[in-house]
Scaffold this active site. Structure first.
Site, PDB file in Angstrom:
ATOM      1  N   HIS A  97     -10.090   1.196   1.506  1.00  0.00           N
ATOM      2  CA  HIS A  97      -9.537   2.459   1.881  1.00  0.00           C
ATOM      3  C   HIS A  97     -10.771   3.552   2.077  1.00  0.00           C
ATOM      4  O   HIS A  97     -10.914   4.252   3.152  1.00  0.00           O
ATOM      5  CB  HIS A  97      -8.567   3.162   0.945  1.00  0.00           C
ATOM      6  CG  HIS A  97      -7.413   2.777   1.001  1.00  0.00           C
ATOM      7  ND1 HIS A  97      -6.556   3.233   2.145  1.00  0.00           N
ATOM      8  CD2 HIS A  97      -6.347   2.215   0.188  1.00  0.00           C
ATOM      9  CE1 HIS A  97      -5.474   2.860   1.941  1.00  0.00           C
ATOM     10  NE2 HIS A  97      -5.309   2.171   0.683  1.00  0.00           N
ATOM     11  N   CYS A 132       0.670  -1.229  -0.001  1.00  0.00           N
ATOM     12  CA  CYS A 132       0.006   0.129   0.111  1.00  0.00           C
ATOM     13  C   CYS A 132       0.768   1.182  -0.037  1.00  0.00           C
ATOM     14  O   CYS A 132       2.030   1.358   0.708  1.00  0.00           O
ATOM     15  CB  CYS A 132      -0.852   0.040   1.070  1.00  0.00           C
ATOM     16  SG  CYS A 132      -2.083   1.449   1.359  1.00  0.00           S
ATOM     17  N   HIS A 170      -8.876  -3.415  -2.438  1.00  0.00           N
ATOM     18  CA  HIS A 170      -8.036  -2.575  -1.638  1.00  0.00           C
ATOM     19  C   HIS A 170      -8.506  -1.127  -1.637  1.00  0.00           C
ATOM     20  O   HIS A 170      -8.686  -0.553  -0.680  1.00  0.00           O
ATOM     21  CB  HIS A 170      -6.594  -2.857  -2.310  1.00  0.00           C
ATOM     22  CG  HIS A 170      -5.720  -2.008  -1.499  1.00  0.00           C
ATOM     23  ND1 HIS A 170      -4.562  -2.706  -0.827  1.00  0.00           N
ATOM     24  CD2 HIS A 170      -5.285  -0.757  -1.339  1.00  0.00           C
ATOM     25  CE1 HIS A 170      -3.702  -1.890  -0.137  1.00  0.00           C
ATOM     26  NE2 HIS A 170      -4.223  -0.734  -0.684  1.00  0.00           N
ATOM     27  N   GLU A 171      -8.835  -0.646  -2.805  1.00  0.00           N
ATOM     28  CA  GLU A 171      -9.054   0.781  -2.762  1.00  0.00           C
ATOM     29  C   GLU A 171     -10.652   0.922  -2.042  1.00  0.00           C
ATOM     30  O   GLU A 171     -10.749   1.873  -1.409  1.00  0.00           O
ATOM     31  CB  GLU A 171      -9.333   1.354  -4.195  1.00  0.00           C
ATOM     32  CG  GLU A 171      -7.661   1.205  -4.977  1.00  0.00           C
ATOM     33  CD  GLU A 171      -6.556   1.821  -4.064  1.00  0.00           C
ATOM     34  OE1 GLU A 171      -6.590   2.777  -3.261  1.00  0.00           O
ATOM     35  OE2 GLU A 171      -5.339   1.147  -4.010  1.00  0.00           O
TER      36      GLU A 171
END
Length: 161
Positions: free
Chosen positions: A135, A89, A131-132
């Site tokens: 976030h 990351c 993953h995003e």
């Protein structure tokens, strides 16, 4: 616009769920430009708005030469089949840990014109989308680690950052 600085683990913006984008205005257009320019640097696969200090639901990607973005993404589908591999990351620079993700993912959202957008893929694209999306919910990939790997990762983060 500009290549923006990346917020690093420990910054509260990374742990705060992002707000929905309700109006497409100059601020949101500038954000998308910054996301696209910042993700288009070498070694970058994805970038969420909060990683550049903006707590709005938007992210960009740069996978296999395809650069794009989505506003107000919804993680519409994640396969039961999984992929395992090291994940890193930009907000936790230099650290990579084995992270399990769905082998396939599909995200829906909108573009700057308000048109519906669907982004889907397997492998690295699936990993990036998940993953995003995490976030934007205020989660780092480190929260997906388990057991001794998690303990080791969190100790390393405390020591380095």
């Amino acid at each position: 616009m500009a290549l923006r600085d990346i917020r690093i683990v420990g910054d509260p913006v990374l742990r705060t769920p992002c707000a929905e984008i309700t109006t497409i205005d100059e601020r949101v257009r500038a954000l998308v430009t910054d996301l696209l320019e910042t993700v288009d640097a070498d070694g970058r696969a994805g970038l969420a708005a909060n990683q550049i200090g903006v707590s709005l639901r938007a992210f960009s990607w740069n996978i296999d030469g395809e650069v794009g973005y989505v506003l107000n993404p919804h993680l519409a589908q994640v396969s039961d089949e999984v992929q395992n591999g090291d994940e890193g990351c930009l907000s936790v620079p230099g650290l990579w840990y084995p992270t399990t993700r769905g082998a396939y993912a599909r995200v829906t959202g909108t573009d700057l014109a308000g048109n519906a957008v669907t982004v889907a893929g397997e492998g690295l694209m699936a990993r990036c989308l998940q993953h995003e999306y995490d976030h934007l919910d205020g989660k780092l990939y480190l929260s997906r680690l388990a057991g001794q790997v998690r303990k080791d990762a969190l100790r390393t983060v405390r020591e380095r950052f």
